[in-house]
Enzyme design. Sequence first.
Site, PDB file in Angstrom:
ATOM      1  CG  ASP A  36      -2.032   1.017   1.100  1.00  0.00           C
ATOM      2  OD1 ASP A  36      -2.360   1.408  -0.028  1.00  0.00           O
ATOM      3  OD2 ASP A  36      -2.585   1.416   2.145  1.00  0.00           O
ATOM      4  CE1 TYR A  63      -0.147   8.822   4.228  1.00  0.00           C
ATOM      5  CE2 TYR A  63       2.133   9.549   4.214  1.00  0.00           C
ATOM      6  CZ  TYR A  63       0.859   9.592   4.748  1.00  0.00           C
ATOM      7  OH  TYR A  63       0.618  10.407   5.831  1.00  0.00           O
ATOM      8  CG  HIS A 109      -4.201  10.600   2.727  1.00  0.00           C
ATOM      9  ND1 HIS A 109      -5.226  10.500   3.659  1.00  0.00           N
ATOM     10  CD2 HIS A 109      -3.304   9.629   3.060  1.00  0.00           C
ATOM     11  CE1 HIS A 109      -4.959   9.512   4.503  1.00  0.00           C
ATOM     12  NE2 HIS A 109      -3.799   8.968   4.163  1.00  0.00           N
ATOM     13  NE  ARG A 167       4.726  13.285  10.794  1.00  0.00           N
ATOM     14  CZ  ARG A 167       4.022  12.546   9.941  1.00  0.00           C
ATOM     15  NH1 ARG A 167       3.511  11.405  10.324  1.00  0.00           N
ATOM     16  NH2 ARG A 167       3.832  12.949   8.699  1.00  0.00           N
ATOM     17  CD  GLU A 185      -5.735   4.795   4.890  1.00  0.00           C
ATOM     18  OE1 GLU A 185      -5.065   4.042   4.145  1.00  0.00           O
ATOM     19  OE2 GLU A 185      -5.231   5.544   5.754  1.00  0.00           O
ATOM     20  CD  GLU A 193      -5.494   2.900   0.103  1.00  0.00           C
ATOM     21  OE1 GLU A 193      -4.709   2.273  -0.630  1.00  0.00           O
ATOM     22  OE2 GLU A 193      -5.301   3.089   1.317  1.00  0.00           O
ATOM     23  CG  ASP A 231      -5.534   0.451   4.061  1.00  0.00           C
ATOM     24  OD1 ASP A 231      -5.581  -0.549   4.775  1.00  0.00           O
ATOM     25  OD2 ASP A 231      -4.637   1.323   4.141  1.00  0.00           O
ATOM     26  NE  ARG A 243      -7.249   6.479   9.834  1.00  0.00           N
ATOM     27  CZ  ARG A 243      -6.590   6.281   8.715  1.00  0.00           C
ATOM     28  NH1 ARG A 243      -5.334   5.859   8.732  1.00  0.00           N
ATOM     29  NH2 ARG A 243      -7.181   6.470   7.555  1.00  0.00           N
ATOM     30  CD  GLN A 265      -2.474   4.452  10.730  1.00  0.00           C
ATOM     31  OE1 GLN A 265      -3.703   4.480  10.670  1.00  0.00           O
ATOM     32  NE2 GLN A 265      -1.696   5.019   9.829  1.00  0.00           N
ATOM     33  CE1 TYR A 309       3.417   7.113  11.696  1.00  0.00           C
ATOM     34  CE2 TYR A 309       2.587   7.182  13.936  1.00  0.00           C
ATOM     35  CZ  TYR A 309       3.075   7.835  12.821  1.00  0.00           C
ATOM     36  OH  TYR A 309       3.204   9.192  12.825  1.00  0.00           O
ATOM     37  CE  LYS A 351      -3.057   2.145   7.422  1.00  0.00           C
ATOM     38  NZ  LYS A 351      -3.919   2.996   6.589  1.00  0.00           N
ATOM     39  CB  THR A 395      -7.280  -4.823   2.496  1.00  0.00           C
ATOM     40  OG1 THR A 395      -6.316  -4.502   3.492  1.00  0.00           O
ATOM     41  CG2 THR A 395      -7.198  -3.818   1.359  1.00  0.00           C
ATOM     42  CB  THR A 442      -6.059   7.811   1.748  1.00  0.00           C
ATOM     43  OG1 THR A 442      -5.855   6.828   2.742  1.00  0.00           O
ATOM     44  CG2 THR A 442      -7.420   8.457   1.916  1.00  0.00           C
ATOM     45  CD  GLU A 502      -7.383  12.661   4.610  1.00  0.00           C
ATOM     46  OE1 GLU A 502      -7.595  11.475   4.300  1.00  0.00           O
ATOM     47  OE2 GLU A 502      -6.950  13.509   3.799  1.00  0.00           O
TER      48      GLU A 502
HETATM   49 MN    MN Z   1      -3.918   2.886   2.875  1.00  0.00          MN
END
Ligand code: MN
Length: 381
Positions: free
Chosen positions: A95, A97, A102, A111, A168, A170, A202, A206, A209, A213, A222, A226, A313, A327
């Site tokens: 997967d 990014y 996104h 962050r 997500e 995708e 996906d 959260r 994750q 992560y 994750k 899927t 995403t 989001e």
């Molecule tokens: Mn994804």
Amino acid sequence: MSDGFGLDHLPYGVFSVAGGPRRVGVRYGDGILDLYAATGRPEFDQPSLNAFLALGPEVWRQTRDQVRGLVEDAGLVAIEDAVLHLPVEVADYVDFYASLDHASNVGRIFRPDSEPLTPNWRHLPIGYHGRAGTVVVSGTPVTRPSGQRKAPGDDAPTYGPSRRLDIEAELGFVVGAPSELGAAVPFSGLADHVFGVTGLNDWSARDIQAWEYVPLGPFLGKSFATSISPWVTALAALDAAWVDLPEQDPEPLPYLGPGATRGLDIDVEIELNGEVVSRPPYRTMYWSPAQMLAHMTVNGASLRTGDLFASGTISGPEPDQRGSFLELSWSGKEPFTTSDGTSHSFLEDGDEVVLRYSAPGIDGGRITLGEVAGRIEPART
Ligand code: MN
């Protein structure tokens, strides 16, 4: 006839009727052409597309021509009489990014005190290896995952059902023809190896994750599920959908291709409990499918038939084009409301999400990719 499934589309899937064997079929309107019955070719008397995909682009092209001549005269299986199965035995799953919007949104949310994009983001398509064995077909229920969660203010992690279950939206790319170990697939190699595309959700926890992560990336947040569409749309059906992607700055290294990069003009709709809540545009992605494929193999990693790689995403620049509830609700700080007055941030038990995709077809109309649906079932604690 169902809109979007005409002669210009003809996606491939795997179906069975009344508990009979799984066979490869092609969707035409509200029916399915049983390819084994119609052609006698053994690669279609199979429970997945893999044997057909392994034959490579020349056979894919000849078969498409043959199918266009068969579907209007052959007897079709009515779609309501068929059970649709996972179309591909997934080999490896990666997967990416690849959406600038996104990645920027997630950076700001996860962050807030740093630059939204990590220093590598504009130099390479970031990705991670996912769990191929939990790729499921549209309609498969999704059990709320449990795991370790730790909110920023908590002293220690706790175990329990995810409280921040997300989607997500995708696009997935299905690899047909393998490549040799040690040899990179060039930027120009997309059509030599990739058979087609499928919608992909996906599912993402959260809270799990966010805690797990750093520093090695997504894992249990994750890997629980899927979802993909039952129909794989051949690249040949998307010839009219190619568009230039937004300019890349800085210019990427040469192995990621020269000049303009080409993406697909695919419109996505995210439906929550029957109501459209977002419309992400795939044409706004930063990294292209050809770049993702070139990057995934630049170290000599080989492709296998059935490999699946996904875009990451899809989010556009506008708030109503965001491809995740993380989001859309800005991490739960700005819940959104559907027309029945319900407030939403992350997924509740019983929620159903359907992803829909459409694209310009080769005959001037629009084609509709197979939908990706899933309903959340309570955690098994
Ligand atoms: Mn994804």
